[in-house]
Design an enzyme around this catalytic site. Structure first.
Site: not given
Ligand code: PMP
Length: 405
Positions: A123, A200, A203, A226, A364
């Site tokens: 991401h 990270d 997910q 999440k 993203c």
């Molecule tokens: N990493 C991953 C794999 C994600 O799916 C997301 C959220 N879509 C994020 C990071 C970012 O998370 P947040 O917007 O809650 O900071």
């Protein structure tokens, strides 16, 4: 265990609603999970009964809010099995957790010519902070590629690590491919070479049991929203040995020990990294979300979602011209796909009008899109509350949309 889906669904008031006069089918949990009534009530209770600023007040409400805030830290510590509560830092979310490490770790340990390995499957929030930090120090980002099945090419990892490598950044579960990455193996390779690893976990945390000590991971980042909690809060787990050495990320109240114009000394962990008034109410709500996940059991949730994944994958594969991105043997409840000759955005709009929430776009993850030479795809993702019947409704809507486009 008997997975009582009706009871679980009854916890989520939003799922009882109709959109466009049809029962809502929510298949976008990977973007953000819906909130159970336990969380909503906790937010209300804190605002109504004992709201006050934490760690500062000498009054009943401030004390009660402080106790609750620190209890959530204990809950998170147990949830991820951290060795110490000092290693649990509250942030705004995964993005801020990663930015904190990219900024503070790199300030301490990364110099000109050093290297940070980032997987191609990330991401943006696990790419851009490293690029910004690397640019400031003339350090280099090295890409760990993945293959068309959606698997990281970890056989290439030992060859990518050099004496200049300082950290590897990788996700636990891909938000596009659903791949569950072999992070224990990656961490083992990294540690043999004295390289730190940031995972990270945005997910993963709501679907897989996380044990940071067993993984021996250096940093683990995730977001409350999440994991059925409110938005605006998240966690950075970091090994004490790193956090002690790393400089503060931001300055302000709470992160100090003493301040004068001659200089400042910093608070002990975890407060050194928690400058300013945190999101007190959302954090309390996150505690309620963790309680619920524990009550149902993360393994039970994961098993339920896996059944949905298998059911939906089989149905989708029967559609002519439909391509699923990522078919790793270890997958979480995320399916991204495209249909020949149809733009995913058009698909998403039509499906939405039938009461079904799915995600379309680049998710993203531009490097991922570039890998598959696409600009966008459609994604469905599952949470503890989804059902096979909802997948049937989705499939019917999808077939209708295909006919219309
Ligand atoms: N990493 C991953 C794999 C994600 O799916 C997301 C959220 N879509 C994020 C990071 C970012 O998370 P947040 O917007 O809650 O900071």
């Amino acid at each position: 265990m008997n997975y009582d889906i009706e009871k679980i669904r009854s916890y989520f008031p939003i799922l009882q609603q109709k959109v466009y006069n049809r029962p809502l089918v929510y298949l976008d949990t990977a973007a953000s999970a819906q909130k159970p009534v336990q969380v909503l009530l906790k937010l209300e209770q804190l605002h109504n009964d004992y709201y006050g600023n934490i760690h500062r007040g000498a009054h009943y409400m401030a004390d009660k809010a402080t106790v609750e805030y620190e209890e959530v830290r204990d809950k998170v510590q147990t949830f991820i099995n951290a060795a110490s509560r000092k290693e649990v830092i509250f942030t705004k979310g995964t993005t801020e957790s990663i930015n904190l490490v990219a900024s503070s770790f790199c300030e301490k340990y990364v110099s000109e010519g050093d290297e940070i390995i980032v997987s191609e499957m990330e991401h943006h929030s696990n790419i851009v902070p490293w690029q910004i930090a690397a640019q400031k120090r003339n350090a280099k980002i090295v890409k760990l590629p993945f293959n068309d099945t959606g698997l990281l090419e970890i056989e290439k990892l030992p060859g990518l690590i050099t004496s200049k490598t300082k950290l590897i950044a990788v996700n636990h579960v891909s938000n596009v491919l659903g791949t569950i990455n072999p992070i224990a193996e990656i961490i083992e390779i990294a540690h043999k070479n004295n390289v730190a690893v940031l995972v990270d976990g945005a997910q993963a945390t709501a679907h897989i049991k996380i044990d940071v000590q067993q993984l021996d991971v250096d940093f683990y980042a995730f977001s409350a929203h999440k994991v059925y909690g409110p938005n605006g809060v998240g966690v950075l787990y970091g090994k004490e040995k790193w956090l002690e050495e790393m400089p503060p990320y931001q300055g302000g109240g709470q992160m100090i020990s003493e301040v004068s114009f001659d200089g400042t000394t910093f608070n002990e962990l975890p407060y050194k990294f928690e400058a300013g008034t945190p999101n007190i109410t959302s954090l309390a709500g996150f505690g309620a979300a963790i309680d619920l996940v524990n009550e149902i059991g993360i393994e039970n949730i994961g098993r339920h979602e896996h059944e949905l994944l298998e059911y939906a994958t089989e149905k989708l594969k029967a559609i002519k011209g439909l391509k699923i991105y990522g078919e790793a043997p270890q997958k979480s409840g995320v399916i991204c796909f495209n249909i020949e000759g149809i733009h995913s955005y058009d698909l998403g709009i039509l499906i939405d009008k039938m009461g079904i929430a799915i995600r379309t776009g680049h998710h993203c993850a531009y490097p991922m899109m570039q890998h598959f030479k696409m600009s966008a795809c459609a994604r469905i993702s599952f949470g503890m509350y989804n059902t096979k019947k909802e997948i049937d409704i989705f499939m019917e809507a999808l077939n209708k949309a295909i006919m219309m486009l």
